[in-house]
Scaffold this motif. Structure first.
Motif, PDB file in Angstrom:
ATOM      1  N   TYR A   1       0.882  -1.173   0.000  1.00 33.61           N
ATOM      2  CA  TYR A   1       0.000   0.000   0.000  1.00 33.61           C
ATOM      3  C   TYR A   1       0.909   1.209   0.000  1.00 33.61           C
TER       4      TYR A   1
ATOM      5  N   LEU B   1       4.063   1.066   1.945  1.00 32.87           N
ATOM      6  CA  LEU B   1       4.022   0.103   3.025  1.00 32.87           C
ATOM      7  C   LEU B   1       3.880  -1.320   2.490  1.00 32.87           C
TER       8      LEU B   1
ATOM      9  N   ALA C   1       2.620  -4.759   3.047  1.00 32.16           N
ATOM     10  CA  ALA C   1       1.726  -5.504   3.928  1.00 32.16           C
ATOM     11  C   ALA C   1       2.045  -7.003   3.847  1.00 32.16           C
TER      12      ALA C   1
ATOM     13  N   MET D   1       1.403 -11.044  15.280  1.00 32.92           N
ATOM     14  CA  MET D   1       1.174  -9.728  15.872  1.00 32.92           C
ATOM     15  C   MET D   1       0.236  -8.928  14.979  1.00 32.92           C
ATOM     16  N   SER D   2      -0.440  -7.989  15.591  1.00 31.67           N
ATOM     17  CA  SER D   2      -1.326  -7.105  14.857  1.00 31.67           C
ATOM     18  C   SER D   2      -0.510  -6.304  13.826  1.00 31.67           C
ATOM     19  N   GLY D   3      -1.024  -6.176  12.630  1.00 32.26           N
ATOM     20  CA  GLY D   3      -0.294  -5.470  11.580  1.00 32.26           C
ATOM     21  C   GLY D   3       0.618  -6.386  10.778  1.00 32.26           C
ATOM     22  N   GLY D   4       0.557  -7.687  11.068  1.00 35.11           N
ATOM     23  CA  GLY D   4       1.446  -8.637  10.410  1.00 35.11           C
ATOM     24  C   GLY D   4       0.991  -9.053   9.024  1.00 35.11           C
ATOM     25  N   GLY D   5      -0.194  -8.600   8.603  1.00 28.02           N
ATOM     26  CA  GLY D   5      -0.665  -8.898   7.258  1.00 28.02           C
ATOM     27  C   GLY D   5      -1.686 -10.024   7.167  1.00 28.02           C
ATOM     28  N   LYS D   6      -2.192 -10.469   8.315  1.00 29.58           N
ATOM     29  CA  LYS D   6      -3.141 -11.588   8.303  1.00 29.58           C
ATOM     30  C   LYS D   6      -4.427 -11.231   7.557  1.00 29.58           C
ATOM     31  N   SER D   7      -5.005 -10.086   7.920  1.00 27.93           N
ATOM     32  CA  SER D   7      -6.254  -9.697   7.259  1.00 27.93           C
ATOM     33  C   SER D   7      -6.034  -9.448   5.781  1.00 27.93           C
ATOM     34  N   THR D   8      -4.894  -8.840   5.456  1.00 25.68           N
ATOM     35  CA  THR D   8      -4.596  -8.573   4.051  1.00 25.68           C
ATOM     36  C   THR D   8      -4.568  -9.876   3.255  1.00 25.68           C
TER      37      THR D   8
HETATM   38  N1  LIG Z   1      -6.277  -0.592   2.804  1.00 24.27           N
HETATM   39  C1  LIG Z   1      -5.056  -0.369   3.361  1.00 24.27           C
HETATM   40  N2  LIG Z   1      -4.379   0.750   3.083  1.00 24.27           N
HETATM   41  C2  LIG Z   1      -3.166   0.995   3.626  1.00 24.27           C
HETATM   42  N3  LIG Z   1      -2.556   0.176   4.473  1.00 24.27           N
HETATM   43  C3  LIG Z   1      -3.168  -0.963   4.798  1.00 24.27           C
HETATM   44  C4  LIG Z   1      -4.456  -1.307   4.276  1.00 24.27           C
HETATM   45  N4  LIG Z   1      -4.843  -2.505   4.779  1.00 24.27           N
HETATM   46  C5  LIG Z   1      -3.833  -2.895   5.578  1.00 24.27           C
HETATM   47  N5  LIG Z   1      -2.842  -1.993   5.592  1.00 24.27           N
HETATM   48  C6  LIG Z   1      -1.567  -2.096   6.336  1.00 24.27           C
HETATM   49  O1  LIG Z   1      -1.021  -3.364   6.083  1.00 24.27           O
HETATM   50  C7  LIG Z   1      -0.441  -3.910   7.245  1.00 24.27           C
HETATM   51  C8  LIG Z   1      -1.049  -5.276   7.541  1.00 24.27           C
HETATM   52  O2  LIG Z   1      -2.376  -5.079   7.959  1.00 24.27           O
HETATM   53  P1  LIG Z   1      -3.385  -6.270   8.303  1.00 24.27           P
HETATM   54  O3  LIG Z   1      -3.334  -7.246   7.206  1.00 24.27           O
HETATM   55  O4  LIG Z   1      -4.693  -5.669   8.627  1.00 24.27           O
HETATM   56  O5  LIG Z   1      -2.710  -6.875   9.611  1.00 24.27           O
HETATM   57  P2  LIG Z   1      -3.330  -7.879  10.679  1.00 24.27           P
HETATM   58  O6  LIG Z   1      -4.652  -8.332  10.226  1.00 24.27           O
HETATM   59  O7  LIG Z   1      -2.317  -8.974  10.790  1.00 24.27           O
HETATM   60  O8  LIG Z   1      -3.406  -7.121  11.975  1.00 24.27           O
HETATM   61  C9  LIG Z   1      -0.674  -2.904   8.365  1.00 24.27           C
HETATM   62  O9  LIG Z   1       0.489  -2.147   8.553  1.00 24.27           O
HETATM   63  C10 LIG Z   1      -1.787  -2.062   7.836  1.00 24.27           C
HETATM   64  O10 LIG Z   1      -1.700  -0.770   8.343  1.00 24.27           O
END
Ligand SMILES: Nc1ncnc2c1ncn2[C@@H]1O[C@H](COP(=O)(O)OP(=O)(O)O)[C@@H](O)[C@H]1O
Ligand SMILES: [Mg+2]
Lengths: 269, 241
Positions: free
Chosen positions: B16, B19, B21, B40-47
């Motif tokens: 992104y 950044l 992800a 850890m939170s921010g590790g890219g799991k949701s992405t």
């Molecule tokens: N739509 C987006 N735009 C910009 N940055 C994003 C977006 N979605 C996620 N990120 C960034 O990508 C990284 C991974 O996020 P995420 O996958 O949500 O982590 P997790 O689910 O493991 O906590 C984070 O640093 C987050 O800020």
């Protein structure tokens, strides 16, 4: 929504009517006080005629057909103006809310136009359209367009992005997305705009009819003023108050009908 | 890629702006497998989950779903229930489906999540746990083959959470679903998953196969080891290894 205030059943049966009566208490006291003051001669009828005199005037004007005629022409102007203004406001709010290109193209111009008090346009509109129906209807339409526009626009813009993403994961088409998610989510805000527009509608119409008309409640009041007919002037004010209250009630019941789900909440949400 | 793999993730990167992800993620998920993504939170799991769900596209690399029938193949469930507040529970389930048997099927699923008596309720009349069960039932409506769960139990209290874990596990096994569960709770991962994948520094840095029919002790051991991996605490890893 009626709030259940009683804690126990037997208290409830005593308290509920109070709930219904309470809002009417102050108007009733004011009218009684007004009537007594007039009857005792504290209030000169040239300053303020008694409520009874106003009621009698109302009956007389109803029988002569003057009040119903003017009332219906005012209602007609209000309704048509609101339908046009609300419709245009909704469509503009819809396209600007849904499309970034449209928003960039239209929004700032609309905001600029909105900052002109629409009543300031009366002289211009009279010059353009004369004092016929279209002048009054246009003024109402211009006045009611903005609250509906602003609220539709913001309602659509502030739909929870999580719900939109949910719709995407269900592969909804654009129209399904609008009808199933965006419109219902924006509806509470749109209805706020409509309710506000109803207020603007009456104010605009009163001013327009008072300044330039040969019919309508505003004209009646203005005409009565020329003849120092105090009863009719007061009667017109009362009619406006009642019309305002009725449109507010209609809007409210509309809201509680469409937004039934909002009233079902538990106290902990 | 072997024959029974359901999801194949190859050299996936997602950025992104500046950044990163996800960085060079490679993963093969078998049909019917239950995967837990922890980290850890921010590790890219949701992405990663959103890429699999097709809600976003990878910057480079590929995500392949090895299924010919792609319609309503996947359903996602999030930490927020994402129910439509203006629809009854039943309508929320029927949402998006035009089938004639929809109603009966919805009723059946609501019974399954023990909410058979709540069809006419609105979401704001339900507790957090009940709402998540409705969301689960909704996800199952279209007979998906893949279930993607992004911390679906994150907002629930410990007891409700435990009951929901058992319910989800039971459903996934009975319907032979391929499941990916994102969770920040390593204990939950160790209880539920066949395989735990640790997401660290934007990539899948470590994985652990979980024993079948594990007991509480084994769950604890796996959970500790995974936690040690996430936190990089060698002592913890040594103790439990
Ligand atoms: N739509 C987006 N735009 C910009 N940055 C994003 C977006 N979605 C996620 N990120 C960034 O990508 C990284 C991974 O996020 P995420 O996958 O949500 O982590 P997790 O689910 O493991 O906590 C984070 O640093 C987050 O800020
Ligand atoms: Mg996340």
């Amino acid at each position: 929504m009626q709030k259940p205030i009683a804690l126990t059943n037997n208290k409830k049966s005593i308290r509920l009517p109070v709930d219904k009566i309470l809002p009417f208490l102050i108007p009733i006291i004011v009218i009684l006080f007004w009537q007594v003051s007039s009857s005792l001669g504290w209030l000169s009828s040239s300053v303020l005629p008694s409520p009874m005199a106003v009621v009698q005037d109302g009956i007389k004007l109803t029988q002569s057909g003057e009040l119903p005629k003017n009332l219906s022409i005012s209602l007609y102007r209000a309704t048509v103006g609101l339908l046009i203004g609300g419709g245009v406001g909704f469509i503009l709010g819809f396209i600007n809310g849904m499309s970034n290109t449209c928003r960039l193209l239209f929004d700032s111009s609309i905001q600029m136009f909105r900052n002109i008090p629409h009543l300031a346009l009366i002289p211009l509109i009279i010059l353009w359209l004369g004092i016929n129906e279209s002048a009054k209807i246009s003024l109402v339409a211009i006045g009611t367009m903005f609250p509906v526009y602003i609220n539709t626009f913001h309602g659509i813009r502030s739909v929870d992005p999580d719900l939109i993403e949910m719709g995407k994961s269900y592969e909804l088409s654009r129209s399904q997305m609008f009808f199933k998610i965006i419109f219902p989510a924006a509806l509470p805000q749109i209805l706020v705009g409509i309710r506000y527009a109803l207020g603007v509608m009456w104010t605009t119409l009163i001013v327009a009819e008072t300044i330039s008309a040969s019919s309508g409640i505003g004209y009646m009041a203005n005409n009565a003023e020329d003849f120092v007919d105090m009863e009719t002037v007061i009667l017109c004010i009362v009619v406006y108050a009642v019309l305002g209250k009725i449109s507010d009630l209609v809007a409210k019941s509309f809201e509680s009908l469409l937004l039934e789900w909002q009233n079902t909440g538990r106290s902990n949400v | 890629m072997n024959n029974n793999s359901m999801i194949t993730i190859k050299n996936v990167n997602k950025t992104y702006d500046n950044l990163t992800a996800l960085h060079d993620v490679n993963l093969d998920i078998k049909q019917g497998e239950f995967i837990a993504l922890v980290g850890m939170s921010g590790g890219g799991k949701s992405t990663l989950l959103r890429l699999i769900a097709g809600l976003e596209k990878p910057t480079t690399g590929t995500v392949d779903i090895n299924e010919t029938e792609t319609k309503s193949l996947m359903r996602v469930m999030f930490q927020e229930d994402r129910l439509l507040p203006w629809m009854s529970v039943l309508d929320n389930l029927s949402f998006g489906s035009k089938d004639k048997n929809t109603k009966a099927h919805a009723q059946e699923l609501l019974e399954l999540v023990e909410l058979g008596d709540y069809v006419d309720h609105f979401p704001n009349q339900l507790s957090g746990g009940q709402k998540q069960r409705v969301a689960l039932a909704r996800a199952l409506m279209s007979h998906p083959k893949i279930l993607l769960l992004d911390e679906p139990l994150g907002a629930l209290d410990a007891l409700t959470r435990r009951k929901m874990q058992d319910l989800i596990l039971d459903i996934c096994q009975k319907q032979n679903l391929t499941t990916i569960l994102v969770t920040h709770d390593v204990e939950e991962a160790a209880r539920m998953a066949d395989r735990i994948i640790v997401m660290k520094d934007s990539t899948n840095s470590y994985e652990e196969d979980c024993p079948k029919n594990r007991n509480a002790g084994q769950i604890g051991i796996v959970a500790d080891r995974v936690l040690g991996e996430i936190l990089e605490e060698p002592t913890l890893q040594k103790q439990t290894a």
